[in-house]
Design a protein around this motif. Structure first.
Motif, short mmCIF file in Angstrom:
data_model
loop_
_atom_site.label_atom_id
_atom_site.label_comp_id
_atom_site.label_asym_id
_atom_site.label_seq_id
_atom_site.Cartn_x
_atom_site.Cartn_y
_atom_site.Cartn_z
N MET A 1 0.86 -1.24 -0.02
CA MET A 1 0.20 -0.07 -0.02
C MET A 1 0.93 1.19 0.05
SD MET A 1 -3.34 -0.91 2.52
CE MET A 1 -4.24 -1.71 1.96
N SER A 2 0.55 2.39 -0.85
CA SER A 2 1.21 3.42 -0.82
C SER A 2 0.37 4.66 -1.29
CB SER A 2 2.59 3.32 -1.81
OG SER A 2 1.95 3.07 -3.21
N LEU A 3 0.94 5.86 -0.77
CA LEU A 3 0.16 6.93 -1.16
C LEU A 3 1.04 8.06 -1.78
CD1 LEU A 3 -2.22 9.14 -0.56
CD2 LEU A 3 -0.93 9.82 1.31
N ARG A 4 0.80 8.64 -2.89
CA ARG A 4 1.67 9.31 -3.79
C ARG A 4 0.82 10.72 -3.87
NH1 ARG A 4 4.70 6.55 -8.84
NH2 ARG A 4 5.91 5.07 -7.40
N VAL A 5 1.60 11.70 -3.33
CA VAL A 5 1.32 13.21 -3.31
C VAL A 5 2.00 14.04 -3.97
CG1 VAL A 5 0.74 14.85 -1.66
CG2 VAL A 5 0.30 12.52 -1.00
N GLN A 6 1.27 14.99 -4.84
CA GLN A 6 2.00 16.10 -5.48
C GLN A 6 0.97 17.33 -5.48
OE1 GLN A 6 2.75 14.33 -9.34
NE2 GLN A 6 4.92 14.67 -9.29
N ILE A 7 1.27 18.26 -4.79
CA ILE A 7 0.44 19.50 -4.66
C ILE A 7 1.14 20.62 -4.78
CG2 ILE A 7 -0.94 20.52 -2.61
CD1 ILE A 7 -1.46 18.01 -1.16
N THR A 8 0.37 21.83 -5.45
CA THR A 8 0.86 22.90 -5.53
C THR A 8 -0.60 23.81 -5.19
OG1 THR A 8 2.25 22.62 -7.15
CG2 THR A 8 1.57 24.84 -6.91
N HIS A 9 -0.34 24.77 -4.14
CA HIS A 9 -1.55 25.63 -3.61
C HIS A 9 -1.03 26.97 -3.13
CE1 HIS A 9 -5.86 25.86 -2.65
NE2 HIS A 9 -5.37 26.34 -1.53
N PHE B 1 -1.31 30.57 -1.03
CA PHE B 1 -1.91 31.09 -0.08
C PHE B 1 -1.45 32.43 -0.27
CE2 PHE B 1 -1.89 26.89 1.52
CZ PHE B 1 -2.99 26.71 1.85
N ASP B 2 -2.01 33.58 0.65
CA ASP B 2 -1.64 34.89 0.51
C ASP B 2 -0.04 35.08 1.05
OD1 ASP B 2 -4.21 35.76 -0.36
OD2 ASP B 2 -4.84 36.26 1.64
N SER B 3 0.40 34.14 2.09
CA SER B 3 1.64 34.18 2.63
C SER B 3 2.38 33.60 2.17
CB SER B 3 1.45 34.21 4.14
OG SER B 3 0.78 32.86 4.49
N PHE B 4 2.11 32.33 1.71
CA PHE B 4 3.17 31.55 1.11
C PHE B 4 2.52 30.32 -0.01
CE2 PHE B 4 1.46 28.54 3.54
CZ PHE B 4 1.89 27.30 3.54
N THR B 5 3.49 29.77 -0.89
CA THR B 5 2.99 28.61 -1.72
C THR B 5 3.39 27.21 -1.21
OG1 THR B 5 2.92 30.08 -3.40
CG2 THR B 5 2.89 27.92 -4.14
N LEU B 6 2.54 26.49 -1.15
CA LEU B 6 2.68 25.12 -0.83
C LEU B 6 3.07 24.36 -2.13
CD1 LEU B 6 2.66 22.57 1.12
CD2 LEU B 6 0.19 22.31 0.59
N ASN B 7 4.40 23.58 -2.29
CA ASN B 7 4.69 23.01 -3.20
C ASN B 7 5.22 21.89 -2.88
OD1 ASN B 7 5.43 22.00 -5.57
ND2 ASN B 7 6.78 23.94 -6.38
N ALA B 8 4.59 20.42 -2.72
CA ALA B 8 4.92 19.42 -1.95
C ALA B 8 4.78 18.14 -2.91
CB ALA B 8 4.45 19.42 -0.53
N ALA B 9 5.68 17.18 -2.69
CA ALA B 9 5.66 16.02 -3.45
C ALA B 9 6.44 15.01 -2.69
CB ALA B 9 6.13 16.17 -5.02
N PHE B 10 5.91 13.78 -2.31
CA PHE B 10 6.33 12.82 -1.67
C PHE B 10 5.49 11.53 -1.69
CE2 PHE B 10 3.31 14.69 1.27
CZ PHE B 10 2.68 13.60 1.92
N ASP B 11 6.32 10.45 -1.55
CA ASP B 11 5.62 9.18 -1.43
C ASP B 11 5.48 8.70 0.10
OD1 ASP B 11 5.52 9.29 -4.01
OD2 ASP B 11 6.99 7.59 -4.64
N ALA B 12 4.38 8.08 0.41
CA ALA B 12 4.06 7.67 1.59
C ALA B 12 3.81 5.94 1.65
CB ALA B 12 2.85 8.10 2.29
N PRO B 13 4.75 5.16 1.93
CA PRO B 13 4.89 3.83 1.85
C PRO B 13 4.06 3.18 3.09
CG PRO B 13 6.97 4.43 2.68
CD PRO B 13 6.21 5.72 2.50
N ALA B 14 4.05 1.90 3.19
CA ALA B 14 3.02 1.44 4.40
C ALA B 14 3.85 1.69 5.75
CB ALA B 14 2.96 0.01 4.18
N GLY B 15 3.04 1.66 6.86
CA GLY B 15 3.54 2.21 8.10
C GLY B 15 3.27 3.63 8.27
N VAL B 16 3.64 4.33 9.21
CA VAL B 16 3.33 5.71 9.68
C VAL B 16 4.24 6.56 9.01
CG1 VAL B 16 3.21 7.27 11.65
CG2 VAL B 16 2.53 4.92 11.90
#
Length: 363
Positions: free
Chosen positions: A1-9, A11-26
């Motif tokens: 099981m894995s989660l893949r995330v790529q996000i750009t969003h 805001f007024d104060s900053f920009t979220l630009n994050a990409a990562f993979d989350a494998p099984a576990g915490v």
């Protein structure tokens, strides 16, 4: 099981630009307040629509802005545990637990319900209402309710932030069991390094909306380069160690990479693997093996990295066996010891400097 995330969003104060993979576990999202941790979790949950995103869980696409795909929250098969338990005050604990399965449109599963009640230690609480529960008990019920909805991913947004230290100590062992005894991946938000060190299998460090580092917890926490983000007082490495025996004088003997560790008695049977977090400020370095010291823990190693900050201190990474230890010393001491990469060295750790809350169950 894995989660893949790529996000750009933006805001007024900053920009979220994050990409990562989350494998099984915490997978722990760690960073200062305002670094974007909760925004990432809410985007995964479908509670916000990012400007641009591509988020997939296993083989299912949850969000893809390029194709205008956006699954609504109730179709994402996710469980969400917030800072506050958000239980229904007029329902009993058992009724609150069953609400998760009912809301997901699932039939009752008595075997799974019994398993989770046992896992979270909720048996004596089933007839109570939330008003008669402690903060830690409420959070355990909230976790159980989320799990009974049969999620494919569990989201936890600083679930211990509202609890005092005693309640945190109460609930952490249940979260460790949840990590080790279920197959559900967990995305865990925290700005408390002690929680991350005990629970995480993977760490994603966020700073000003960007991923600073991501990888296995032992690798990330032993990296001197992220100390400014973590905080120098929180900098330290995580070792995996196996309990060897408990001595009559109140010390437990553990076998770790590089040698033996003696700690104040731990509540684990011989053979159990534990995580031991050793703070960099509690480590002394010596170029030769010391003699005549009161410190019991002396681990041999080799200097693998030296990171100098703006002040008088440096962080030294020491390779010991297949693990790393961090030591926080002064630049003057580093110069006096003539430390450089590849030099042999000894890490000296006082037994009493390792607090009980820095020892947890190994994944």
């Amino acid at each position: 099981m894995s989660l893949r995330v790529q996000i750009t969003h933006r805001f007024d104060s900053f920009t979220l630009n994050a990409a990562f993979d989350a494998p099984a576990g915490v997978t722990a999202l760690f960073g200062a307040s305002g670094s974007g941790k909760t925004t990432v979790v809410n985007a995964v949950a479908g509670l916000i629509k990012p400007d641009q995103a591509r988020i997939s869980l296993n083989d299912q696409m949850l969000c893809d802005s390029a194709t205008r795909l956006w699954l609504p929250p109730h179709k994402r098969r996710l469980g969400y545990v917030f800072q506050e338990a958000r239980l229904f005050p007029h329902l009993s604990v058992q009724q609150n637990l069953r609400y998760g399965r009912w809301f997901a449109g699932l039939r009752g599963d008595s075997a799974e319900e019994t398993r989770l009640i046992t896992l979270l230690g909720l048996g004596p609480l089933l007839a109570r209402r939330p008003g008669a529960l402690s903060g830690g008990e409420k959070q355990r019920v909230a976790i159980g309710r989320a799990l009974l909805s049969a999620p494919e991913l569990l989201l936890m947004d600083e679930p211990l932030a509202a609890l005092d230290e005693a309640r945190k100590a109460e609930i952490l062992p249940y979260l460790e069991r949840l990590r080790d005894e279920t197959q559900i991946p967990i995305l865990y938000v925290s700005h408390a390094m002690a929680e991350v060190a005990r629970l995480a299998t993977t760490v994603v460090v966020l700073s000003d909306g960007k991923v600073l580092r991501a990888g296995p917890v032992q690798n990330i926490l032993s990296d001197p380069g992220i100390a400014p983000t973590i905080g120098l007082r929180e900098a330290g490495a995580v070792l995996l160690a196996q309990v060897v025996t408990h001595h009559p004088d109140g010390l437990s003997e553990l076998s770790a990479a590089g040698g033996r560790l003696f700690l104040p008695e731990v509540t684990a049977q011989p053979g159990r693997t534990l995580r031991v977090r050793i703070l960099a400020q509690d480590v002394i370095l010596s170029r030769t093996r010391p003699d005549g010291l009161s410190a019991l823990n002396i681990l041999p190693g080799t200097v693998s990295m030296i990171h100098a900050g703006d002040g008088p201190g440096v962080l030294v990474q020491l390779q010991t066996g297949d693990a790393q230890i961090l030591a926080r010393i002064t630049q003057r001491s580093a110069q006096a010891l003539e430390l450089s990469e590849g030099k042999p060295c000894y890490a000296i750790i006082k037994s009493v400097s390792v607090a009980q809350d820095n020892v947890g169950r190994g994944a």
